[in-house]
Design a protein around this motif. Structure first.
Motif, PDB file in Angstrom:
ATOM      1  N   SER A  70     -44.503 -30.417 -16.606  1.00 48.91           N
ATOM      2  CA  SER A  70     -44.901 -31.596 -15.850  1.00 48.91           C
ATOM      3  C   SER A  70     -43.715 -32.273 -15.156  1.00 48.91           C
ATOM      4  CB  SER A  70     -45.600 -32.603 -16.767  1.00 48.91           C
ATOM      5  OG  SER A  70     -44.693 -33.097 -17.720  1.00 48.91           O
ATOM      6  N   THR A  71     -42.489 -31.951 -15.556  1.00 46.29           N
ATOM      7  CA  THR A  71     -41.333 -32.582 -14.941  1.00 46.29           C
ATOM      8  C   THR A  71     -41.007 -31.949 -13.595  1.00 46.29           C
ATOM      9  OG1 THR A  71     -39.806 -31.139 -16.127  1.00 46.29           O
ATOM     10  CG2 THR A  71     -40.338 -33.258 -17.146  1.00 46.29           C
ATOM     11  N   ARG A  72     -41.539 -30.767 -13.322  1.00 47.55           N
ATOM     12  CA  ARG A  72     -41.278 -30.103 -12.051  1.00 47.55           C
ATOM     13  C   ARG A  72     -42.162 -30.700 -10.966  1.00 47.55           C
ATOM     14  NH1 ARG A  72     -41.980 -23.961 -12.569  1.00 47.55           N
ATOM     15  NH2 ARG A  72     -41.529 -24.185 -10.357  1.00 47.55           N
ATOM     16  N   SER A  73     -41.625 -30.773  -9.782  1.00 46.27           N
ATOM     17  CA  SER A  73     -42.412 -31.282  -8.663  1.00 46.27           C
ATOM     18  C   SER A  73     -42.801 -30.130  -7.749  1.00 46.27           C
ATOM     19  CB  SER A  73     -41.610 -32.321  -7.883  1.00 46.27           C
ATOM     20  OG  SER A  73     -40.524 -31.690  -7.242  1.00 46.27           O
ATOM     21  N   ASP A  74     -43.726 -30.400  -6.854  1.00 48.64           N
ATOM     22  CA  ASP A  74     -44.180 -29.399  -5.901  1.00 48.64           C
ATOM     23  C   ASP A  74     -43.445 -29.513  -4.577  1.00 48.64           C
ATOM     24  OD1 ASP A  74     -46.002 -28.369  -7.676  1.00 48.64           O
ATOM     25  OD2 ASP A  74     -47.631 -29.652  -6.995  1.00 48.64           O
ATOM     26  N   GLY A  75     -42.387 -30.275  -4.523  1.00 42.30           N
ATOM     27  CA  GLY A  75     -41.672 -30.516  -3.287  1.00 42.30           C
ATOM     28  C   GLY A  75     -41.210 -29.261  -2.564  1.00 42.30           C
ATOM     29  N   PRO A  76     -40.474 -28.367  -3.215  1.00 37.76           N
ATOM     30  CA  PRO A  76     -39.999 -27.173  -2.507  1.00 37.76           C
ATOM     31  C   PRO A  76     -41.139 -26.288  -2.003  1.00 37.76           C
ATOM     32  CG  PRO A  76     -38.766 -27.488  -4.542  1.00 37.76           C
ATOM     33  CD  PRO A  76     -39.883 -28.478  -4.547  1.00 37.76           C
ATOM     34  N   GLU A  77     -42.201 -26.152  -2.792  1.00 40.75           N
ATOM     35  CA  GLU A  77     -43.324 -25.332  -2.364  1.00 40.75           C
ATOM     36  C   GLU A  77     -44.028 -25.937  -1.157  1.00 40.75           C
ATOM     37  OE1 GLU A  77     -42.809 -26.211  -5.508  1.00 40.75           O
ATOM     38  OE2 GLU A  77     -42.437 -24.335  -6.543  1.00 40.75           O
ATOM     39  N   LEU A  78     -44.187 -27.253  -1.167  1.00 37.60           N
ATOM     40  CA  LEU A  78     -44.845 -27.912  -0.043  1.00 37.60           C
ATOM     41  C   LEU A  78     -43.983 -27.865   1.206  1.00 37.60           C
ATOM     42  CD1 LEU A  78     -46.473 -30.985  -1.801  1.00 37.60           C
ATOM     43  CD2 LEU A  78     -47.576 -28.897  -1.020  1.00 37.60           C
ATOM     44  N   ASP A  79     -42.666 -27.957   1.046  1.00 35.81           N
ATOM     45  CA  ASP A  79     -41.773 -27.849   2.190  1.00 35.81           C
ATOM     46  C   ASP A  79     -41.858 -26.453   2.805  1.00 35.81           C
ATOM     47  OD1 ASP A  79     -40.950 -30.445   1.812  1.00 35.81           O
ATOM     48  OD2 ASP A  79     -39.133 -29.889   0.702  1.00 35.81           O
ATOM     49  N   TYR A 102     -44.414 -24.438   2.680  1.00 32.78           N
ATOM     50  CA  TYR A 102     -45.714 -24.314   3.338  1.00 32.78           C
ATOM     51  C   TYR A 102     -45.711 -25.030   4.681  1.00 32.78           C
ATOM     52  CZ  TYR A 102     -50.725 -24.627   4.147  1.00 32.78           C
ATOM     53  OH  TYR A 102     -51.968 -24.554   4.706  1.00 32.78           O
ATOM     54  N   ALA A 103     -45.056 -26.179   4.768  1.00 33.59           N
ATOM     55  CA  ALA A 103     -44.972 -26.903   6.037  1.00 33.59           C
ATOM     56  C   ALA A 103     -44.187 -26.090   7.059  1.00 33.59           C
ATOM     57  CB  ALA A 103     -44.324 -28.268   5.824  1.00 33.59           C
ATOM     58  N   ARG A 104     -43.103 -25.436   6.629  1.00 35.03           N
ATOM     59  CA  ARG A 104     -42.341 -24.586   7.546  1.00 35.03           C
ATOM     60  C   ARG A 104     -43.185 -23.399   8.002  1.00 35.03           C
ATOM     61  NH1 ARG A 104     -38.269 -25.314   3.701  1.00 35.03           N
ATOM     62  NH2 ARG A 104     -38.573 -23.172   3.001  1.00 35.03           N
ATOM     63  N   PHE A 105     -43.968 -22.836   7.104  1.00 35.15           N
ATOM     64  CA  PHE A 105     -44.846 -21.710   7.451  1.00 35.15           C
ATOM     65  C   PHE A 105     -45.881 -22.143   8.483  1.00 35.15           C
ATOM     66  CE2 PHE A 105     -48.916 -19.601   6.627  1.00 35.15           C
ATOM     67  CZ  PHE A 105     -48.571 -18.301   6.958  1.00 35.15           C
ATOM     68  N   ARG A 106     -46.499 -23.293   8.280  1.00 34.57           N
ATOM     69  CA  ARG A 106     -47.503 -23.782   9.243  1.00 34.57           C
ATOM     70  C   ARG A 106     -46.874 -24.037  10.606  1.00 34.57           C
ATOM     71  NH1 ARG A 106     -50.518 -28.692   6.885  1.00 34.57           N
ATOM     72  NH2 ARG A 106     -50.810 -28.937   9.104  1.00 34.57           N
ATOM     73  N   LYS A 107     -45.674 -24.629  10.615  1.00 33.47           N
ATOM     74  CA  LYS A 107     -45.007 -24.899  11.880  1.00 33.47           C
ATOM     75  C   LYS A 107     -44.682 -23.585  12.604  1.00 33.47           C
ATOM     76  CE  LYS A 107     -42.080 -28.346  12.569  1.00 33.47           C
ATOM     77  NZ  LYS A 107     -40.869 -29.175  12.430  1.00 33.47           N
ATOM     78  N   ALA A 108     -44.249 -22.574  11.872  1.00 26.84           N
ATOM     79  CA  ALA A 108     -43.940 -21.286  12.486  1.00 26.84           C
ATOM     80  C   ALA A 108     -45.200 -20.620  13.045  1.00 26.84           C
ATOM     81  CB  ALA A 108     -43.270 -20.372  11.465  1.00 26.84           C
ATOM     82  N   MET A 109     -46.316 -20.751  12.355  1.00 24.11           N
ATOM     83  CA  MET A 109     -47.561 -20.159  12.824  1.00 24.11           C
ATOM     84  C   MET A 109     -48.098 -20.876  14.061  1.00 24.11           C
ATOM     85  SD  MET A 109     -48.459 -17.516  11.128  1.00 24.11           S
ATOM     86  CE  MET A 109     -46.773 -16.980  11.001  1.00 24.11           C
ATOM     87  N   GLU A 110     -47.841 -22.164  14.184  1.00 27.19           N
ATOM     88  CA  GLU A 110     -48.305 -22.903  15.347  1.00 27.19           C
ATOM     89  C   GLU A 110     -47.507 -22.556  16.593  1.00 27.19           C
ATOM     90  OE1 GLU A 110     -48.050 -26.968  14.195  1.00 27.19           O
ATOM     91  OE2 GLU A 110     -49.835 -26.879  12.912  1.00 27.19           O
ATOM     92  N   LYS A 111     -46.266 -22.131  16.445  1.00 28.74           N
ATOM     93  CA  LYS A 111     -45.420 -21.788  17.588  1.00 28.74           C
ATOM     94  C   LYS A 111     -45.855 -20.486  18.241  1.00 28.74           C
ATOM     95  CE  LYS A 111     -41.244 -24.149  16.089  1.00 28.74           C
ATOM     96  NZ  LYS A 111     -39.847 -23.975  15.683  1.00 28.74           N
TER      97      LYS A 111
END
Length: 51
Positions: free
Chosen positions: A29-38, A40-49
């Motif tokens: 529970s001490t781990r965050s999802d920050g790196p995974e979400l970042d 995924y955001a980079r993946f979405r941005k790359a797919m939109e280009k």
């Protein structure tokens, strides 16, 4: 008396599993999802280009 000993084995196993489960959940529970979400955001941005 032997039946009581055989009944204690699953009881001790259940207690051990409960302790291990609570410990595993506590450390996870001490781990965050920050790196995974970042990522995924980079993946979405790359797919939109792409066209």
């Amino acid at each position: 008396m032997a039946a009581l000993a055989w009944l204690l084995i699953p009881l001790l196993a259940a207690i051990g599993a409960g302790l291990w489960g609570s410990w595993a959940n506590r450390t996870r529970s001490t781990r965050s999802d920050g790196p995974e979400l970042d990522g995924y955001a980079r993946f979405r941005k790359a797919m939109e280009k792409q066209p």
